[in-house]
Design an enzyme around this catalytic site. Structure first.
Site, PDB file in Angstrom:
ATOM      1  N   GLY A  10      22.526  -6.906  -0.510  1.00  0.00           N
ATOM      2  CA  GLY A  10      23.460  -7.656  -1.284  1.00  0.00           C
ATOM      3  C   GLY A  10      24.306  -7.789  -2.631  1.00  0.00           C
ATOM      4  O   GLY A  10      24.523  -6.084  -2.051  1.00  0.00           O
ATOM      5  N   VAL A  12      24.154  -7.504  -5.565  1.00  0.00           N
ATOM      6  CA  VAL A  12      23.423  -5.733  -6.715  1.00  0.00           C
ATOM      7  C   VAL A  12      23.470  -4.565  -5.695  1.00  0.00           C
ATOM      8  O   VAL A  12      23.224  -3.721  -6.390  1.00  0.00           O
ATOM      9  CB  VAL A  12      21.837  -6.664  -7.391  1.00  0.00           C
ATOM     10  CG1 VAL A  12      22.102  -5.973  -8.531  1.00  0.00           C
ATOM     11  CG2 VAL A  12      22.408  -7.977  -7.806  1.00  0.00           C
ATOM     12  N   ARG A  87      15.990 -18.643 -14.025  1.00  0.00           N
ATOM     13  CA  ARG A  87      15.078 -16.879 -13.227  1.00  0.00           C
ATOM     14  C   ARG A  87      13.554 -17.404 -12.504  1.00  0.00           C
ATOM     15  O   ARG A  87      12.891 -17.120 -11.736  1.00  0.00           O
ATOM     16  CB  ARG A  87      15.322 -15.992 -13.779  1.00  0.00           C
ATOM     17  CG  ARG A  87      16.410 -15.248 -14.325  1.00  0.00           C
ATOM     18  CD  ARG A  87      16.304 -14.182 -14.761  1.00  0.00           C
ATOM     19  NE  ARG A  87      18.158 -13.622 -15.779  1.00  0.00           N
ATOM     20  CZ  ARG A  87      18.607 -14.218 -16.895  1.00  0.00           C
ATOM     21  NH1 ARG A  87      17.469 -15.348 -17.568  1.00  0.00           N
ATOM     22  NH2 ARG A  87      19.322 -13.477 -16.823  1.00  0.00           N
ATOM     23  N   ASP A 147      21.166  -6.985 -21.102  1.00  0.00           N
ATOM     24  CA  ASP A 147      20.759  -7.914 -21.664  1.00  0.00           C
ATOM     25  C   ASP A 147      21.801  -7.180 -22.863  1.00  0.00           C
ATOM     26  O   ASP A 147      22.702  -7.847 -23.579  1.00  0.00           O
ATOM     27  CB  ASP A 147      19.858  -8.592 -22.119  1.00  0.00           C
ATOM     28  CG  ASP A 147      18.759  -9.091 -20.845  1.00  0.00           C
ATOM     29  OD1 ASP A 147      19.781  -9.700 -20.285  1.00  0.00           O
ATOM     30  OD2 ASP A 147      17.946  -9.609 -20.965  1.00  0.00           O
ATOM     31  N   ARG A 150      25.481  -6.759 -22.544  1.00  0.00           N
ATOM     32  CA  ARG A 150      26.269  -8.788 -22.144  1.00  0.00           C
ATOM     33  C   ARG A 150      25.904  -8.356 -24.016  1.00  0.00           C
ATOM     34  O   ARG A 150      27.590  -9.293 -24.788  1.00  0.00           O
ATOM     35  CB  ARG A 150      25.097  -9.296 -22.061  1.00  0.00           C
ATOM     36  CG  ARG A 150      25.193  -9.592 -20.067  1.00  0.00           C
ATOM     37  CD  ARG A 150      24.820 -10.611 -19.534  1.00  0.00           C
ATOM     38  NE  ARG A 150      25.276 -10.410 -18.342  1.00  0.00           N
ATOM     39  CZ  ARG A 150      24.213 -11.180 -17.935  1.00  0.00           C
ATOM     40  NH1 ARG A 150      22.894 -11.491 -17.689  1.00  0.00           N
ATOM     41  NH2 ARG A 150      24.492 -11.299 -16.249  1.00  0.00           N
ATOM     42  N   HIS A 174      12.568 -10.359 -19.309  1.00  0.00           N
ATOM     43  CA  HIS A 174      14.088 -10.791 -18.686  1.00  0.00           C
ATOM     44  C   HIS A 174      14.371 -12.822 -17.781  1.00  0.00           C
ATOM     45  O   HIS A 174      14.529 -13.190 -17.455  1.00  0.00           O
ATOM     46  CB  HIS A 174      14.575 -10.551 -18.023  1.00  0.00           C
ATOM     47  CG  HIS A 174      16.301 -10.210 -17.457  1.00  0.00           C
ATOM     48  ND1 HIS A 174      16.758 -10.793 -18.086  1.00  0.00           N
ATOM     49  CD2 HIS A 174      16.717 -10.329 -16.085  1.00  0.00           C
ATOM     50  CE1 HIS A 174      18.346 -10.203 -17.351  1.00  0.00           C
ATOM     51  NE2 HIS A 174      17.771 -10.583 -16.065  1.00  0.00           N
TER      52      HIS A 174
HETATM   53  P1  NAD Z   1      21.987 -11.230  -3.120  1.00  0.00           P
HETATM   54  O1  NAD Z   1      21.928 -12.825  -2.128  1.00  0.00           O
HETATM   55  O2  NAD Z   1      23.201 -10.958  -2.184  1.00  0.00           O
HETATM   56  O3  NAD Z   1      21.302  -9.943  -1.780  1.00  0.00           O
HETATM   57  C1  NAD Z   1      19.973 -10.414  -1.578  1.00  0.00           C
HETATM   58  C2  NAD Z   1      19.449  -9.193  -0.425  1.00  0.00           C
HETATM   59  O4  NAD Z   1      18.631  -9.451  -0.215  1.00  0.00           O
HETATM   60  C3  NAD Z   1      20.054 -10.072   0.676  1.00  0.00           C
HETATM   61  O5  NAD Z   1      21.338  -9.388   1.451  1.00  0.00           O
HETATM   62  C4  NAD Z   1      18.686 -10.351   1.664  1.00  0.00           C
HETATM   63  O6  NAD Z   1      19.073 -10.486   2.855  1.00  0.00           O
HETATM   64  C5  NAD Z   1      18.066  -9.541   0.985  1.00  0.00           C
HETATM   65  N1  NAD Z   1      16.435  -9.423   0.908  1.00  0.00           N
HETATM   66  C6  NAD Z   1      15.750 -10.875   1.282  1.00  0.00           C
HETATM   67  N2  NAD Z   1      14.676 -10.405   2.161  1.00  0.00           N
HETATM   68  C7  NAD Z   1      14.180  -9.278   2.069  1.00  0.00           C
HETATM   69  C8  NAD Z   1      13.502  -8.540   2.559  1.00  0.00           C
HETATM   70  N3  NAD Z   1      12.495  -8.534   2.624  1.00  0.00           N
HETATM   71  N4  NAD Z   1      13.796  -7.421   2.394  1.00  0.00           N
HETATM   72  C9  NAD Z   1      14.730  -6.388   2.493  1.00  0.00           C
HETATM   73  N5  NAD Z   1      15.594  -6.798   1.902  1.00  0.00           N
HETATM   74  C10 NAD Z   1      15.678  -8.695   1.812  1.00  0.00           C
HETATM   75  O7  NAD Z   1      20.864 -11.136  -4.191  1.00  0.00           O
HETATM   76  P2  NAD Z   1      21.897 -10.485  -5.719  1.00  0.00           P
HETATM   77  O8  NAD Z   1      22.927 -11.011  -6.007  1.00  0.00           O
HETATM   78  O9  NAD Z   1      22.044  -8.971  -4.816  1.00  0.00           O
HETATM   79  O10 NAD Z   1      20.738 -10.320  -6.207  1.00  0.00           O
HETATM   80  C11 NAD Z   1      19.510  -9.902  -5.672  1.00  0.00           C
HETATM   81  C12 NAD Z   1      18.320 -10.074  -6.731  1.00  0.00           C
HETATM   82  O11 NAD Z   1      17.942  -9.759  -8.321  1.00  0.00           O
HETATM   83  C13 NAD Z   1      17.595 -11.935  -7.482  1.00  0.00           C
HETATM   84  O12 NAD Z   1      16.811 -12.061  -6.987  1.00  0.00           O
HETATM   85  C14 NAD Z   1      18.662 -11.819  -8.652  1.00  0.00           C
HETATM   86  O13 NAD Z   1      17.858 -12.936  -9.657  1.00  0.00           O
HETATM   87  C15 NAD Z   1      17.975 -10.973  -9.394  1.00  0.00           C
HETATM   88  N6  NAD Z   1      19.097 -10.430 -10.281  1.00  0.00           N
HETATM   89  C16 NAD Z   1      18.382  -8.897 -10.819  1.00  0.00           C
HETATM   90  C17 NAD Z   1      18.869  -9.207 -12.090  1.00  0.00           C
HETATM   91  C18 NAD Z   1      18.545  -8.236 -13.722  1.00  0.00           C
HETATM   92  O14 NAD Z   1      18.556  -8.435 -14.442  1.00  0.00           O
HETATM   93  N7  NAD Z   1      17.326  -8.227 -12.895  1.00  0.00           N
HETATM   94  C19 NAD Z   1      20.506  -8.929 -12.778  1.00  0.00           C
HETATM   95  C20 NAD Z   1      21.195  -9.709 -11.008  1.00  0.00           C
HETATM   96  C21 NAD Z   1      20.735  -9.924 -10.227  1.00  0.00           C
END
Ligand code: NAD
Length: 307
Positions: A10, A12, A87, A147, A150, A174
């Site tokens: 996705g 990230v 979150r 964080d 930011r 976080h």
């Molecule tokens: P996104 O929806 O763009 O991508 C998520 C991807 O995960 C999708 O392509 C989906 O098909 C895939 N997926 C779902 N289930 C799966 C599985 N079982 N196996 C493999 N792939 C699978 O989301 P994103 O914007 O990339 O965010 C991803 C995660 O990171 C979210 O939970 C978001 O909240 C988190 N996030 C965390 C931080 C942090 O600082 N820790 C920052 C930004 C985002």
């Protein structure tokens, strides 16, 4: 060449894969449950490598066998926030995904270091550690680096100082109770309290705490990914030794800062073994209390999951 698996193609995950390849840090395998998506995005990134003078090999797959022998696995798989969601609202759905993903990764890359990005990140890191049985030093969460970046960007905006002259540290989980450490914040070596007013600092702290929600609100669909991916790669570079220095990361605490048995964000050093050292800094009583409260919030999430 080192090998990094990025789970989740996705926003990230793909941006993380792009940055790794652009810097030529490692070969990258992008894996997702969606068929064609990781393959297509990986091929697109790979075709950019000659333009970046990078020798990274980037592939996409739906099969964990292709990720075998990875040095690092970055887990970004799961749901992201929608406007109005915290979150923590992602807890149960993402825990299920993390359990499956972490088991698959551990099965084919038993010696890898896992970086957990999926939210609620601290709880998800703890879940990944439990299901893999990896040493705590090899499962680390990414949140504090983001964080802190930011907070530094907002301080730069207010003071005009170059971000490299701004030192800050956001600790704790976080989530909504993250703890920006005012006592540790300096601009060109001077404590921030000598440069801006208390109320200006309060505004920066609030904006930092709401940094993720501000972007979710603007995007309307999806959450932040450029800074999260850059923060993840910052950790990878510390593990590989291409960069040095302390970073705030979510790690399992065993009495440090008076916190026991839970993942939360503290200053650490990283290296080829994953977590090298937890740095215990001098915090004010208020900061220490806020850090413990933040860790308790992670503990509450873990209790809801029964891991
Ligand atoms: P996104 O929806 O763009 O991508 C998520 C991807 O995960 C999708 O392509 C989906 O098909 C895939 N997926 C779902 N289930 C799966 C599985 N079982 N196996 C493999 N792939 C699978 O989301 P994103 O914007 O990339 O965010 C991803 C995660 O990171 C979210 O939970 C978001 O909240 C988190 N996030 C965390 C931080 C942090 O600082 N820790 C920052 C930004 C985002």
């Amino acid at each position: 060449m080192k090998k990094i698996t990025v789970v989740g193609a996705g926003n990230v995950g793909t941006t993380t894969a792009q940055l790794i390849a652009e810097r030529g840090l490692a070969d990258v395998v992008l894996i997702d449950v969606l068929e064609g998506t990781p393959q297509g995005k990986a091929l697109d990134i790979f075709e950019a490598c000659p333009l970046w003078h990078s020798n990274s090999h980037v592939t996409g797959t739906n099969d964990y066998a292709d990720t075998a022998g990875s040095d690092i696995a970055v887990i970004t798989a799961g749901l992201a926030r929608k406007p109005g969601m915290s979150r923590d609202d992602l807890l149960h759905a993402n825990a299920k995904i993390i359990k499956a993903v972490a088991r698959n990764i551990a099965g084919v890359s038993p010696d890898c270091i896992i970086i957990v990005v999926t939210n609620p990140m601290d709880a998800m890191a703890q879940v990944a550690r439990e299901v893999t049985g990896f040493p705590h030093s090899r499962v680390i969460g990414m949140g504090g680096v983001l964080d802190t970046a930011r907070m530094r960007s907002f301080i730069s905006l207010r003071t005009g100082a170059h971000p490299k002259d701004i030192h800050a540290m956001v600790l704790g989980g976080h989530g909504d109770l993250m703890v920006p450490m005012t006592s540790l914040t300096t601009v060109r070596g001077k404590n921030i309290s000598e440069i801006i007013t208390e109320s200006e600092m309060e505004q920066i702290i609030e904006r930092t705490k709401n940094g993720g929600a501000e972007i979710v609100g603007l995007l309307k669909s999806g959450s932040a990914y450029y800074a999260p991916a850059a923060s993840t790669v910052e950790m990878i570079e510390r593990i590989f030794g291409t960069k040095t220095g302390t970073l705030p990361c979510s790690v399992y605490l065993n009495g440090q800062y008076g916190i026991d048995g839970v993942y939360t964000g503290v200053p650490v050093t990283l290296g080829p073994e994953g977590l090298k050292e937890i740095i215990e800094m001098d915090l004010t009583d208020d900061e220490l209390m806020a850090l413990r409260t933040s860790a308790d919030a992670v503990r509450d999430l873990i209790k809801k999951l029964n891991v």
